[in-house]
Design an enzyme around this catalytic site. Sequence first.
Site, mmCIF file in Angstrom:
data_model
loop_
_atom_site.group_PDB
_atom_site.id
_atom_site.type_symbol
_atom_site.label_atom_id
_atom_site.label_comp_id
_atom_site.label_asym_id
_atom_site.label_seq_id
_atom_site.Cartn_x
_atom_site.Cartn_y
_atom_site.Cartn_z
ATOM 1 N N ASP A 1 -3.576 -0.860 0.930
ATOM 2 C CA ASP A 1 -3.131 0.110 0.162
ATOM 3 C C ASP A 1 -2.380 -0.049 -0.954
ATOM 4 O O ASP A 1 -1.798 0.633 -1.689
ATOM 5 C CB ASP A 1 -2.652 1.583 0.953
ATOM 6 C CG ASP A 1 -1.127 1.271 1.555
ATOM 7 O OD1 ASP A 1 -1.076 -0.107 2.033
ATOM 8 O OD2 ASP A 1 -0.386 2.206 1.495
ATOM 9 N N SER B 1 9.860 -5.888 5.405
ATOM 10 C CA SER B 1 8.650 -5.724 5.736
ATOM 11 C C SER B 1 7.768 -5.706 4.282
ATOM 12 O O SER B 1 6.911 -5.095 4.224
ATOM 13 C CB SER B 1 7.963 -4.959 6.658
ATOM 14 O OG SER B 1 8.456 -3.294 6.041
ATOM 15 N N SER C 1 -2.290 2.430 5.469
ATOM 16 C CA SER C 1 -1.752 1.116 5.175
ATOM 17 C C SER C 1 -2.447 -0.123 5.911
ATOM 18 O O SER C 1 -3.492 -0.285 5.524
ATOM 19 C CB SER C 1 -0.179 1.210 5.207
ATOM 20 O OG SER C 1 0.319 0.074 4.496
ATOM 21 N N ASP D 1 0.868 -1.336 -1.256
ATOM 22 C CA ASP D 1 2.145 -1.110 -1.591
ATOM 23 C C ASP D 1 2.855 -2.222 -1.078
ATOM 24 O O ASP D 1 4.357 -1.874 -1.262
ATOM 25 C CB ASP D 1 2.408 0.697 -0.974
ATOM 26 C CG ASP D 1 2.589 0.509 0.622
ATOM 27 O OD1 ASP D 1 1.939 -0.529 1.154
ATOM 28 O OD2 ASP D 1 2.826 1.395 0.923
ATOM 29 N N LYS E 1 7.594 1.961 -2.442
ATOM 30 C CA LYS E 1 7.341 0.525 -2.716
ATOM 31 C C LYS E 1 5.967 0.410 -3.403
ATOM 32 O O LYS E 1 5.247 1.221 -3.137
ATOM 33 C CB LYS E 1 7.317 -0.440 -1.248
ATOM 34 C CG LYS E 1 6.511 0.289 -0.164
ATOM 35 C CD LYS E 1 6.816 -0.365 1.220
ATOM 36 C CE LYS E 1 5.947 0.173 2.217
ATOM 37 N NZ LYS E 1 6.408 1.247 2.865
#
Length: 527
Positions: A240, A341, A81, A242, A353
């Site tokens: 990434d 976050s 991520s 998301d 997400k």
Amino acid sequence: MYKYLERCFSDFKQRGFVVGYDTRGQVTSSCSSHRLAKLTAAVLLAKGVPVYLFSRYVPTPFVPYAVQELKAVAGVMITASHNRKEDNGYKVYWETGAQITSPHDKEILKCIEECVEPWNGSWNDNLVDTSPLKKDPLQDICKRYMEDLKKICFHRDLNSKTTLKFVHTSFHGVGHDYVQLAFQVFGFKPPIPVPEQKDPDPEFSTVKCPNPEEGESVLELSLRLAEKENARIVLATDPDADRLAVAELQENGHWKVFTGNELAALFGWWMFDCWKENKSNADVKNVYMLATTVSSKILKAIALKEGFHFEETLPGFKWIGSRIKDLLGHGKEVLFAFEESIGFLCGTSVLDKDGVSAAVVVAEMASFLETRKVTLTEQLSKVYEKYGYHMSKTSYFLCYDPPTIKTIFERIRNFESPKEYPKFCGAFAILHVRDITTGYDSSQPNKKSVLPVSKNSQMITFTFQNGCVATLRTSGTEPKIKYYAEMCASPGQSDTALLEEELKKLIDALIENFLEPSKNGLIWRSV
């Protein structure tokens, strides 16, 4: 993975397994996400398992989406991520399309310990090119995903006419092509990409850290480009794709970078408003929104006033995804879920997400508001005026010494005498304490936490006499002690300066009394 899934699913070899990856690459070890994905696929192919291996990098949400759409038993995404460039990770999704929770995580760990020696043929990644069991789901899944996006598009005509311009940065990761496609689906002109950050770069060479949550310091290139292009809104997906950060140019020429909690207030208002417009005869009692327990309580305030349900989960989207699956199974409708976050989920096509769908929903929301001559910042104030101001602050300390972290939390559990939690934090009286690590909750009649116990991580929440809620917890993926604090005012209480001052004093007391950074050698977050 093979060992555990073979045990769990008799039809494993009919249904198959999904593998996706991001654009990370460790040059020195030639160990890129792509290579790790090929090795993952090769192990399963060698055992006769059909593998859906994406032929190029994809956003993380594409893997859980593909697991559900292709009815696979599970899937894995190779990604770290927004972590630093040296890291990589292995993110596992169950057949539900949600990330794994207990007991699957522990059982897979046991299997890892039983299989420390790779099997013969494990390194044969040529299988990926030769095995008839390998399929590439990229075009099919991309097409279906974009089609499903239409379910959360409510103003396509307005979008096609909007005068607003958007800048998008994909932070050297996977997001560029997919956000461009999503904008097309919603009827928008393409967002303006940040040229230096549009293409994958495993070195993340233009940012000091590839985490858009760090705010203005890492958004420098996109903000300057937006000023040059006369674009008022900047959308930043993490590597990434998301998660999503959003910034808006203010009247005074400064940029406002929204926090995850502020964006959630806007999403909550928007998704409910669009639902009301389009489902005039549906039952509001069937509608749900979710958030993790360290996130703002703004959705709870909206739910109380509007009559839908709000639920909290433990931190981490795996808990949200699992709970949404349960709710959908009981015929409920989930409009929106988030974690502070900057992780957002609009609709339920994906059970994780999703920064791609969140980006295009923000663009539609901004375009709609523009027709009313209202900015995102002004709308946020309206939401707070209607449902009550929610002032929150989230930050962290770095600590590379696990025993120190344990000592900090054990001291809180035995504050003035053994097994006694603190009654005060400096001058602030504590009403209730909830300790997710031990399962204690002083607010419950039986003193047991309603949320599941999570022994492997540290997490203590304090509810103060003045209405503030604060949490201290460790990060699951980084050497951090995080703190979260929020003041929730009732509608009509509009002295925001007073609320902010009170919140600041409380956070200072929390840090000084419970974390003791200088004594414990904690490293302050550098802004």
